[in-house]
Write a protein that holds these residues in place. Structure first.
Motif, PDB file in Angstrom:
ATOM      1  N   SER A 195      21.307  16.675 -81.465  1.00 34.66           N
ATOM      2  CA  SER A 195      20.045  17.365 -81.250  1.00 34.66           C
ATOM      3  C   SER A 195      20.324  18.860 -81.205  1.00 34.66           C
ATOM      4  O   SER A 195      21.450  19.277 -81.006  1.00 34.66           O
ATOM      5  CB  SER A 195      19.410  16.894 -79.934  1.00 34.66           C
ATOM      6  OG  SER A 195      20.219  17.291 -78.868  1.00 34.66           O
ATOM      7  N   GLU A 204      19.935  20.807 -78.924  1.00 37.28           N
ATOM      8  CA  GLU A 204      20.446  21.193 -77.612  1.00 37.28           C
ATOM      9  C   GLU A 204      21.942  20.956 -77.502  1.00 37.28           C
ATOM     10  O   GLU A 204      22.573  21.372 -76.557  1.00 37.28           O
ATOM     11  CB  GLU A 204      19.750  20.400 -76.494  1.00 37.28           C
ATOM     12  CG  GLU A 204      18.254  20.592 -76.412  1.00 37.28           C
ATOM     13  CD  GLU A 204      17.492  19.636 -77.310  1.00 37.28           C
ATOM     14  OE1 GLU A 204      17.936  18.487 -77.477  1.00 37.28           O
ATOM     15  OE2 GLU A 204      16.456  20.037 -77.843  1.00 37.28           O
ATOM     16  N   PRO A 243      23.169  12.405 -76.545  1.00 44.94           N
ATOM     17  CA  PRO A 243      22.024  13.337 -76.552  1.00 44.94           C
ATOM     18  C   PRO A 243      20.960  12.903 -75.555  1.00 44.94           C
ATOM     19  O   PRO A 243      20.825  11.734 -75.234  1.00 44.94           O
ATOM     20  CB  PRO A 243      21.499  13.264 -77.991  1.00 44.94           C
ATOM     21  CG  PRO A 243      22.177  12.121 -78.639  1.00 44.94           C
ATOM     22  CD  PRO A 243      23.341  11.713 -77.812  1.00 44.94           C
ATOM     23  N   ASP A 244      20.220  13.891 -75.065  1.00 43.36           N
ATOM     24  CA  ASP A 244      19.202  13.622 -74.045  1.00 43.36           C
ATOM     25  C   ASP A 244      17.863  13.203 -74.639  1.00 43.36           C
ATOM     26  O   ASP A 244      17.014  12.685 -73.926  1.00 43.36           O
ATOM     27  CB  ASP A 244      18.997  14.864 -73.169  1.00 43.36           C
ATOM     28  CG  ASP A 244      20.186  15.110 -72.258  1.00 43.36           C
ATOM     29  OD1 ASP A 244      20.909  14.146 -71.963  1.00 43.36           O
ATOM     30  OD2 ASP A 244      20.385  16.263 -71.851  1.00 43.36           O
ATOM     31  N   ASN A 245      17.654  13.433 -75.909  1.00 39.35           N
ATOM     32  CA  ASN A 245      16.359  13.050 -76.483  1.00 39.35           C
ATOM     33  C   ASN A 245      16.319  11.541 -76.706  1.00 39.35           C
ATOM     34  O   ASN A 245      17.334  10.908 -76.957  1.00 39.35           O
ATOM     35  CB  ASN A 245      16.096  13.826 -77.778  1.00 39.35           C
ATOM     36  CG  ASN A 245      17.148  13.574 -78.833  1.00 39.35           C
ATOM     37  OD1 ASN A 245      18.212  13.055 -78.550  1.00 39.35           O
ATOM     38  ND2 ASN A 245      16.864  13.963 -80.052  1.00 39.35           N
ATOM     39  N   LYS A 246      15.159  10.969 -76.597  1.00 39.28           N
ATOM     40  CA  LYS A 246      14.941   9.523 -76.767  1.00 39.28           C
ATOM     41  C   LYS A 246      15.874   8.717 -75.869  1.00 39.28           C
ATOM     42  O   LYS A 246      16.582   7.816 -76.298  1.00 39.28           O
ATOM     43  CB  LYS A 246      15.109   9.127 -78.233  1.00 39.28           C
ATOM     44  CG  LYS A 246      14.129   9.812 -79.155  1.00 39.28           C
ATOM     45  CD  LYS A 246      14.279   9.335 -80.564  1.00 39.28           C
ATOM     46  CE  LYS A 246      13.297  10.082 -81.464  1.00 39.28           C
ATOM     47  NZ  LYS A 246      13.405   9.677 -82.843  1.00 39.28           N
ATOM     48  N   LYS A 247      15.851   9.054 -74.597  1.00 41.02           N
ATOM     49  CA  LYS A 247      16.759   8.468 -73.612  1.00 41.02           C
ATOM     50  C   LYS A 247      16.652   6.941 -73.551  1.00 41.02           C
ATOM     51  O   LYS A 247      17.670   6.256 -73.502  1.00 41.02           O
ATOM     52  CB  LYS A 247      16.448   9.084 -72.241  1.00 41.02           C
ATOM     53  CG  LYS A 247      17.473   8.833 -71.198  1.00 41.02           C
ATOM     54  CD  LYS A 247      18.596   9.797 -71.349  1.00 41.02           C
ATOM     55  CE  LYS A 247      19.423   9.848 -70.101  1.00 41.02           C
ATOM     56  NZ  LYS A 247      20.531  10.735 -70.223  1.00 41.02           N
TER      57      LYS A 247
END
Length: 185
Positions: free
Chosen positions: A24, A26, A83-87
């Motif tokens: 991501s 980030e 990654p932190d998205n779509k945890k």
């Protein structure tokens, strides 16, 4: 290569994991995996379009080699790297991957419960130690207050005695000699 030649019931999940683990914006610190060169095909006429750049991907997580035990510490370390998205999707894929690697997720959950209990007991012990130290501080402050009052009182008495004139004895004064009394009888 026997491991990779078998039919894997989680092949779709593994592909989903690879798609979910793309970097991501980030997480610029993660490096892309090298990809295989394209297969040779019949020559084609060059086109003016440039291919879209491939998004970088994260290498698949490796499992620890500790006698097959995989605990909450390993899961925490793995989750920090993802990654932190779509945890929710990432967690679901990680759980399926762990299951396919024959790692019991309930064992990890039990380990997490034990860790939480251990940390709560440690925090309670530290809290109790802080209370005891605070009580000791209060006792020391009371002792200091008592000492401060005693110091002040002692200084006042000392100053009182120092500031009062001491009586000067007249050297011409001679006390009468002591004569013991006689008993009548």
């Amino acid at each position: 290569m026997g491991l990779f030649n078998r039919k894997n019931p989680y092949e779709k999940e593994a592909l989903d994991l690879e798609a979910a683990m793309r970097i991501s914006p980030e997480r610029p610190d993660l490096r892309p995996r090298p990809t295989a060169p394209p297969l040779a095909t019949a020559p084609q006429a060059p086109t003016l379009q440039t291919p879209a750049p491939m998004p970088p991907t994260v290498a698949a997580p490796t499992l620890p080699a500790r006698n097959g035990s995989y605990g909450i510490e390993d899961a925490i370390k793995l989750m920090r790297e993802l990654p932190d998205n779509k945890k929710e999707m990432v967690i679901s894929i990680v759980q399926k991957t762990l299951i396919s690697a024959k790692i019991n997720v309930s064992t990890i959950l039990d380990d997490a419960g034990r860790k939480i209990d251990r940390l709560e007991r440690k925090n309670e012990k530290l809290h109790q130690e802080i209370r005891e130290l605070e009580e000791a501080i209060i006792q020391r402050k009371l002792e200091m207050d008592t000492n401060a009052r005693d110091i002040e009182e002692t200084r006042e008495v000392k100053l009182s005695f120092e500031s009062t004139k001491r009586p000067v004895l007249d050297e011409s004064f001679v006390p009468a000699p002591y004569i013991p009394e006689q008993k009548a009888g």
